[in-house]
Design an enzyme around this catalytic site. Structure first.
Site, PDB file in Angstrom:
ATOM      1  N   LYS A  96       6.763  -4.753  -4.451  1.00 50.88           N
ATOM      2  CA  LYS A  96       5.440  -5.407  -4.479  1.00 50.88           C
ATOM      3  C   LYS A  96       4.490  -4.589  -3.640  1.00 50.88           C
ATOM      4  O   LYS A  96       4.797  -4.226  -2.498  1.00 50.88           O
ATOM      5  CB  LYS A  96       5.561  -6.825  -3.870  1.00 50.88           C
ATOM      6  CG  LYS A  96       4.235  -7.559  -3.817  1.00 50.88           C
ATOM      7  CD  LYS A  96       3.918  -8.192  -5.158  1.00 50.88           C
ATOM      8  CE  LYS A  96       2.463  -8.604  -5.308  1.00 50.88           C
ATOM      9  NZ  LYS A  96       1.584  -7.533  -5.831  1.00 50.88           N
ATOM     10  N   LYS A 120       5.644  -4.806   5.974  1.00 54.72           N
ATOM     11  CA  LYS A 120       4.598  -5.839   5.888  1.00 54.72           C
ATOM     12  C   LYS A 120       5.079  -7.019   5.056  1.00 54.72           C
ATOM     13  O   LYS A 120       4.969  -8.175   5.460  1.00 54.72           O
ATOM     14  CB  LYS A 120       3.355  -5.226   5.240  1.00 54.72           C
ATOM     15  CG  LYS A 120       2.180  -6.163   5.101  1.00 54.72           C
ATOM     16  CD  LYS A 120       1.075  -5.621   4.191  1.00 54.72           C
ATOM     17  CE  LYS A 120       0.650  -4.211   4.530  1.00 54.72           C
ATOM     18  NZ  LYS A 120      -0.581  -3.819   3.807  1.00 54.72           N
ATOM     19  N   LYS A 132       4.248   0.923  -3.736  1.00 56.61           N
ATOM     20  CA  LYS A 132       2.824   1.298  -3.750  1.00 56.61           C
ATOM     21  C   LYS A 132       2.613   2.320  -4.839  1.00 56.61           C
ATOM     22  O   LYS A 132       3.532   3.070  -5.186  1.00 56.61           O
ATOM     23  CB  LYS A 132       2.424   1.916  -2.404  1.00 56.61           C
ATOM     24  CG  LYS A 132       0.939   1.881  -2.144  1.00 56.61           C
ATOM     25  CD  LYS A 132       0.536   0.537  -1.603  1.00 56.61           C
ATOM     26  CE  LYS A 132      -0.954   0.407  -1.436  1.00 56.61           C
ATOM     27  NZ  LYS A 132      -1.287  -0.805  -0.667  1.00 56.61           N
ATOM     28  N   ASP A 172      -5.869  -2.181  -4.411  1.00 55.51           N
ATOM     29  CA  ASP A 172      -6.014  -1.513  -3.109  1.00 55.51           C
ATOM     30  C   ASP A 172      -7.363  -0.783  -3.222  1.00 55.51           C
ATOM     31  O   ASP A 172      -8.209  -1.175  -4.046  1.00 55.51           O
ATOM     32  CB  ASP A 172      -4.833  -0.556  -2.843  1.00 55.51           C
ATOM     33  CG  ASP A 172      -4.768  -0.086  -1.389  1.00 55.51           C
ATOM     34  OD1 ASP A 172      -4.300  -0.842  -0.529  1.00 55.51           O
ATOM     35  OD2 ASP A 172      -5.216   1.043  -1.091  1.00 55.51           O
ATOM     36  N   THR A 215      -7.170 -10.903   2.200  1.00 58.84           N
ATOM     37  CA  THR A 215      -6.871  -9.896   3.227  1.00 58.84           C
ATOM     38  C   THR A 215      -7.844 -10.036   4.402  1.00 58.84           C
ATOM     39  O   THR A 215      -7.435 -10.045   5.569  1.00 58.84           O
ATOM     40  CB  THR A 215      -6.918  -8.478   2.635  1.00 58.84           C
ATOM     41  OG1 THR A 215      -6.154  -8.450   1.436  1.00 58.84           O
ATOM     42  CG2 THR A 215      -6.366  -7.461   3.613  1.00 58.84           C
ATOM     43  N   ASN A 247     -13.562  -4.790  -0.456  1.00 60.33           N
ATOM     44  CA  ASN A 247     -12.981  -6.126  -0.509  1.00 60.33           C
ATOM     45  C   ASN A 247     -12.579  -6.653   0.869  1.00 60.33           C
ATOM     46  O   ASN A 247     -12.943  -7.773   1.257  1.00 60.33           O
ATOM     47  CB  ASN A 247     -11.766  -6.109  -1.453  1.00 60.33           C
ATOM     48  CG  ASN A 247     -11.001  -7.410  -1.406  1.00 60.33           C
ATOM     49  OD1 ASN A 247     -10.031  -7.552  -0.672  1.00 60.33           O
ATOM     50  ND2 ASN A 247     -11.464  -8.399  -2.149  1.00 60.33           N
ATOM     51  N   SER A 387      -0.754 -12.624  -2.706  1.00 62.58           N
ATOM     52  CA  SER A 387      -0.184 -12.129  -3.968  1.00 62.58           C
ATOM     53  C   SER A 387       1.167 -12.798  -4.216  1.00 62.58           C
ATOM     54  O   SER A 387       1.501 -13.156  -5.347  1.00 62.58           O
ATOM     55  CB  SER A 387       0.020 -10.614  -3.905  1.00 62.58           C
ATOM     56  OG  SER A 387      -1.179  -9.926  -4.142  1.00 62.58           O
TER      57      SER A 387
HETATM   58  P1  NDP Z   1     -12.236  -1.083  -1.499  1.00 65.67           P
HETATM   59  O1  NDP Z   1     -12.112   0.006  -2.486  1.00 65.67           O
HETATM   60  O2  NDP Z   1     -12.725  -2.417  -1.932  1.00 65.67           O
HETATM   61  O3  NDP Z   1     -13.173  -0.618  -0.287  1.00 65.67           O
HETATM   62  C1  NDP Z   1     -12.861   0.509   0.463  1.00 65.67           C
HETATM   63  C2  NDP Z   1     -13.954   0.725   1.484  1.00 65.67           C
HETATM   64  O4  NDP Z   1     -13.528   1.716   2.409  1.00 65.67           O
HETATM   65  C3  NDP Z   1     -15.242   1.247   0.868  1.00 65.67           C
HETATM   66  O5  NDP Z   1     -16.337   0.818   1.616  1.00 65.67           O
HETATM   67  C4  NDP Z   1     -15.036   2.751   0.963  1.00 65.67           C
HETATM   68  O6  NDP Z   1     -16.243   3.513   0.975  1.00 65.67           O
HETATM   69  C5  NDP Z   1     -14.338   2.886   2.296  1.00 65.67           C
HETATM   70  N1  NDP Z   1     -13.506   4.087   2.270  1.00 65.67           N
HETATM   71  C6  NDP Z   1     -12.473   4.340   1.440  1.00 65.67           C
HETATM   72  N2  NDP Z   1     -11.952   5.558   1.659  1.00 65.67           N
HETATM   73  C7  NDP Z   1     -12.694   6.088   2.650  1.00 65.67           C
HETATM   74  C8  NDP Z   1     -12.653   7.319   3.333  1.00 65.67           C
HETATM   75  N3  NDP Z   1     -11.744   8.260   3.015  1.00 65.67           N
HETATM   76  N4  NDP Z   1     -13.566   7.518   4.324  1.00 65.67           N
HETATM   77  C9  NDP Z   1     -14.487   6.564   4.635  1.00 65.67           C
HETATM   78  N5  NDP Z   1     -14.581   5.381   4.009  1.00 65.67           N
HETATM   79  C10 NDP Z   1     -13.687   5.144   3.043  1.00 65.67           C
HETATM   80  O7  NDP Z   1     -10.792  -1.200  -0.832  1.00 65.67           O
HETATM   81  P2  NDP Z   1     -10.173  -2.400   0.031  1.00 65.67           P
HETATM   82  O8  NDP Z   1     -11.235  -3.084   0.798  1.00 65.67           O
HETATM   83  O9  NDP Z   1      -9.295  -3.172  -0.863  1.00 65.67           O
HETATM   84  O10 NDP Z   1      -9.210  -1.590   1.016  1.00 65.67           O
HETATM   85  C11 NDP Z   1      -9.621  -1.164   2.308  1.00 65.67           C
HETATM   86  C12 NDP Z   1      -8.400  -0.911   3.171  1.00 65.67           C
HETATM   87  O11 NDP Z   1      -7.647  -2.116   3.287  1.00 65.67           O
HETATM   88  C13 NDP Z   1      -7.422   0.125   2.630  1.00 65.67           C
HETATM   89  O12 NDP Z   1      -6.841   0.818   3.715  1.00 65.67           O
HETATM   90  C14 NDP Z   1      -6.364  -0.722   1.939  1.00 65.67           C
HETATM   91  O13 NDP Z   1      -5.128  -0.039   1.857  1.00 65.67           O
HETATM   92  C15 NDP Z   1      -6.299  -1.890   2.898  1.00 65.67           C
HETATM   93  N6  NDP Z   1      -5.746  -3.125   2.369  1.00 65.67           N
HETATM   94  C16 NDP Z   1      -6.245  -3.710   1.253  1.00 65.67           C
HETATM   95  C17 NDP Z   1      -5.721  -4.893   0.801  1.00 65.67           C
HETATM   96  C18 NDP Z   1      -6.290  -5.613  -0.373  1.00 65.67           C
HETATM   97  O14 NDP Z   1      -5.827  -6.714  -0.653  1.00 65.67           O
HETATM   98  N7  NDP Z   1      -7.291  -5.088  -1.058  1.00 65.67           N
HETATM   99  C19 NDP Z   1      -4.574  -5.522   1.464  1.00 65.67           C
HETATM  100  C20 NDP Z   1      -4.163  -4.863   2.685  1.00 65.67           C
HETATM  101  C21 NDP Z   1      -4.723  -3.701   3.092  1.00 65.67           C
HETATM  102  P3  NDP Z   1     -16.691   4.331  -0.341  1.00 65.67           P
HETATM  103  O15 NDP Z   1     -17.159   3.286  -1.306  1.00 65.67           O
HETATM  104  O16 NDP Z   1     -17.755   5.233   0.144  1.00 65.67           O
HETATM  105  O17 NDP Z   1     -15.460   5.054  -0.830  1.00 65.67           O
HETATM  106  O1  2IT Z   2      -1.895  -2.914   1.291  1.00 63.76           O
HETATM  107  C1  2IT Z   2      -1.710  -4.027   0.766  1.00 63.76           C
HETATM  108  O2  2IT Z   2      -1.022  -4.893   1.307  1.00 63.76           O
HETATM  109  C2  2IT Z   2      -2.365  -4.297  -0.524  1.00 63.76           C
HETATM  110  N1  2IT Z   2      -3.104  -3.453  -1.012  1.00 63.76           N
HETATM  111  C3  2IT Z   2      -2.105  -5.592  -1.240  1.00 63.76           C
HETATM  112  C4  2IT Z   2      -0.870  -5.486  -2.082  1.00 63.76           C
HETATM  113  C5  2IT Z   2      -0.575  -6.663  -2.963  1.00 63.76           C
HETATM  114  O3  2IT Z   2       0.444  -6.568  -3.661  1.00 63.76           O
HETATM  115  O4  2IT Z   2      -1.305  -7.655  -2.976  1.00 63.76           O
END
Ligand code: NDP
Ligand code: 2IT
Length: 455
Positions: A96, A120, A132, A172, A215, A247, A387
Site C-alpha cells: 500500500k 509508516k 510506492k 502522492d 494527511t 494537497n 486510505s
Molecule cells: P502535491 O503535488 O499536491 O503538492 C506538492 C507541493 O510541493 C507543491 O506545492 C509543489 O510545488 C511542492 N513541491 C514538490 N516538489 C518540490 C520540489 N522539488 N521543490 C520545491 N517544492 C516542491 O503533493 P502532496 O501535497 O500530496 O505531497 C506533498 C508531500 O507530502 C510529499 O512529500 C508527499 O510524499 C507527502 N505525503 C503526501 C500524502 C498524500 O496523501 N498526498 C501522504 C503522506 C505524505 P510545485 O507545484 O511548484 O511543484
Molecule cells: O506517502 C504517503 O503516505 C502517501 N502518499 C499516501 C499513500 C496512500 O496509500 O494513501
C-alpha cells in the site's frame, strides 16, 4: 548525507552491504541509514533478529518493477516516460502506498518512499504492507487530455501487478483525485472489475470522505497531541509556516487554523508567500485546486501578502519567523542551514507532512536544540491510514460519514503519537526525539510478522 558511526557491528555491516548493493541511490541510503541508526540498539537486545538476518531481509524490497510508458501529446508527438512500482514489504498486509508523478522520480526516490511507507503503514495499526510507485512524467503544463492519456498508458502496464488484495496504490506528489480517477477507469476497463484497487477515489465511485483532507488534518492532530504532552502547549495563538501548497499543505493550513493557529507562509517550487494577517485559504484553494496556478498569484487575488521568488528550491521560507514549521513539499527541503535559521527564529516544533523533508543533519540539529521533532513516517501517516479506512469501506461496500472517518483518523494519529513517545523513552536521545520511537514502533510489528511467516 554524511557518514555516521553505528553503535553495533551488525547495523554497520548491514549498512556497508546495503551501500555496496545500492550504489548511487542517495535518498534510499539516507532513509535506510536513519532507520538503522534508530533501531540498532533495539535490534541488539533481540538476538533472534541477527540470527534470522532480519535487517538484511527487511532492507531488500520484495519486488521492484520498472516499465515503459509511451503516450502522445496534444501535438501528436510521441513521449516516452518511465514508470515504477516498488513492492517493498507485504508482511502485515497487501502493498500500500502512493504514486508520484514528478520529473525527479527515479529508482532511489521510489525505494526510499517504499521503505518509509512500510514502517509508516505499520504505525497506523491497519493491515497494510508498504509500496510506492510513480513516474518521471511532469504533469505541469499538460492539458487534461494529456494527463488522461498518460494515466491510461501508465495503468495499461501497472494493472498486472496490482489488485485490491495484492497492491493498492494512491496519490502522492502530482497525483490527486483527477489522476486516480483516470487510472481507476483504465484498470476497470482492462480487468472488468469495480474493486478498491486504488484509494483516493472520487466520492461517486468508492472514495472515502475525509481522504482528501486526511494527511494535513492528521499531521495537525499528531502535532497537537505532541505539543500538549511534550511542551504543555497547543496550536492556539501560534504562528505557523507550511511549505508547499498542494494537497498536504492546504489541509494542514485548514486544520491548524481551525485549531487556533495563524498560518503565515506557503510555497511552491518557484517561491513563497508571506501573509502576516493569516493566509486566506479559500484563495489558495481556488488557485491550486481549481485553476492549477502558482502560489505567486496569491498576492493579486487575496489583495494582501508578499511574494518572494526563490530559485533555491524554496528554502527561503525557512527564514520566516514563526513558532511552528510544517514542511509539506518534498524530501530534503530543510537542510542544516534551514534548520539553524528556524532555531535562531525560535521555532518550538517541526512536524513533517512531506516524506523525509529534513536532512539527517537538520533532524539532529532540531533534536539537539530541544525542538519538538515529529518525523514524517508518524506525523504524515493520516493519509495512508484513511486510505486503509477507504479499503475497509470498499470491502464492506458501505461508506461512512465524514465525522466517523475523521474521528477514526484522529484516534489513529493520537495513538501513533503515544506509540512513538513510549518507544522513544528507552532509546531516544531526549523527550523531543520522536524519531527513534517511530522507527522502533514501526519496525517491531513488521519484524514479528516476517519472523512468524518464515522464509
Ligand atoms: P502535491 O503535488 O499536491 O503538492 C506538492 C507541493 O510541493 C507543491 O506545492 C509543489 O510545488 C511542492 N513541491 C514538490 N516538489 C518540490 C520540489 N522539488 N521543490 C520545491 N517544492 C516542491 O503533493 P502532496 O501535497 O500530496 O505531497 C506533498 C508531500 O507530502 C510529499 O512529500 C508527499 O510524499 C507527502 N505525503 C503526501 C500524502 C498524500 O496523501 N498526498 C501522504 C503522506 C505524505 P510545485 O507545484 O511548484 O511543484
Ligand atoms: O506517502 C504517503 O503516505 C502517501 N502518499 C499516501 C499513500 C496512500 O496509500 O494513501
Amino acid at each position: 548525507m554524511s557518514k555516521v558511526e553505528f553503535k553495533t557491528a551488525y547495523a554497520a555491516r548491514v549498512f556497508d552491504e546495503f551501500l555496496a548493493k545500492n550504489p548511487n541511490q542517495p535518498e534510499y541510503a539516507e532513509a535506510a541509514q536513519g532507520i538503522l541508526l534508530s533501531i540498532e540498539q533495539f535490534v541488539a537486545k533481540n538476538p533472534k533478529y541477527e540470527e534470522q538476518k532480519l535487517l538484511e531481509r527487511f532492507l531488500e524490497p520484495e519486488r521492484f518493477i520498472q516499465f515503459k510508458v509511451v503516450w502522445t501529446d496534444d501535438k501528436g508527438k510521441i513521449q516516452v516516460n518511465r514508470g515504477f512500482r516498488c513492492q517493498y514489504n507485504s508482511a502485515i498486509g497487501p502493498y500500500k502506498g502512493g504514486l508520484r508523478f514528478h520529473p525527479s522520480v527515479n529508482a532511489s526516490i521510489i525505494k526510499f518512499l517504499g521503505l518509509e511507507q512500510t514502517l509508516k503503514n505499520s504505525l497506523t495499526t491497519l493491515p497494510m504492507g508498504g509500496g510506492k510507485g510513480g513516474s518521471d512524467f511532469d504533469p505541469k503544463g499538460k492539458s487534461d487530455v494529456e494527463i488522461m492519456r498518460f494515466c491510461q498508458s501508465f495503468m495499461t502496464e501497472l494493472y498486472r501487478h496490482i489488485g485490491p488484495d495484492t497492491d493498492v496504490p494512491a496519490g502522492d506528489i502530482g497525483v490527486g483525485g483527477r489522476e486516480v480517477g483516470y487510472m481507476f477507469g483504465q484498470y476497470k476497463r482492462i480487468r472488468d472489475e469495480h474493486t478498491g484497487v486504488l484509494t483516493g477515489k472520487g466520492l461517486t465511485f468508492g472514495g472515502s470522505l475525509a481522504r482528501t483532507e486526511a494527511t494535513g488534518y492528521g499531521l495537525c492532530y499528531y502535532t497537537e497531541e505532541a505539543l500538549k504532552v511534550i511542551l504543555n502547549t497547543s496550536f492556539k495563538g501560534k504562528t505557523v509556516i507550511i511549505s508547499g501548497s498542494g494537497n498536504v499543505a492546504i489541509y494542514a493550513t485548514e486544520k491548524a487554523t481551525q485549531l487556533g493557529a495563524k498560518v503565515i507562509a506557503l510555497s511552491d517550487s518557484n517561491g513563497y508567500i508571506v501573509d502576516e494577517e493569516g493566509i486566506k485559504l479559500d484563495v489558495v484553494k481556488q488557485i491550486k485546486e481549481v485553476e492549477r496556478g502558482r502560489i505567486k498569484d496569491y498576492v493579486a487575488k487575496a489583495g494582501r501578502g508578499k511574494y518572494f521568488e526563490d530559485k533555491n528550491g524554496s528554502k527561503g521560507i525557512w527564514t520566516v519567523k514563526a513558532d511552528i514549521a510544517l514542511p509539506c513539499a518534498t524530501q530534503n527541503e530543510i537542510n542544516l542551514d534551514s534548520a539553524k535559521a528556524l532555531v535562531a527564529n525560535g521555532v518550538i516544533a517541526v512536524c513533517e507532512g512531506a516524506n523525509m523533508p529534513s536532512t539527517p543533519e537538520a533532524q539532529e540539529y532540531f533534536i539537539n536544540n530541544n525542538v519538538l521533532y515529529g518525523p514524517a513516517k508518524a506525523a504524515n501517516a493520516g493519509g495512508v491510514a484513511t486510505s486503509g479506512l477507504e479499503m475497509s469501506q470498499n470491502s464492506e461496500r458501505l461508506s461512512w460519514t465524514f465525522e466517523e472517518v475523521d474521528k477514526k483518523l484522529h484516534d489513529i494519529m493520537v495513538n501513533i503519537f503515544y506509540n512513538c513517545y513510549e518507544n522513544s523513552k528507552e532509546f531516544g536521545k531526549n523527550k523531543y526525539d520522536l524519531m527513534t520511537g517511530a522507527n522502533i514502533g514501526g519496525f517491531k510489528k513488521v519484524a514479528e510478522a516476517m519472523l512468524a511467516q518464515g522464509l
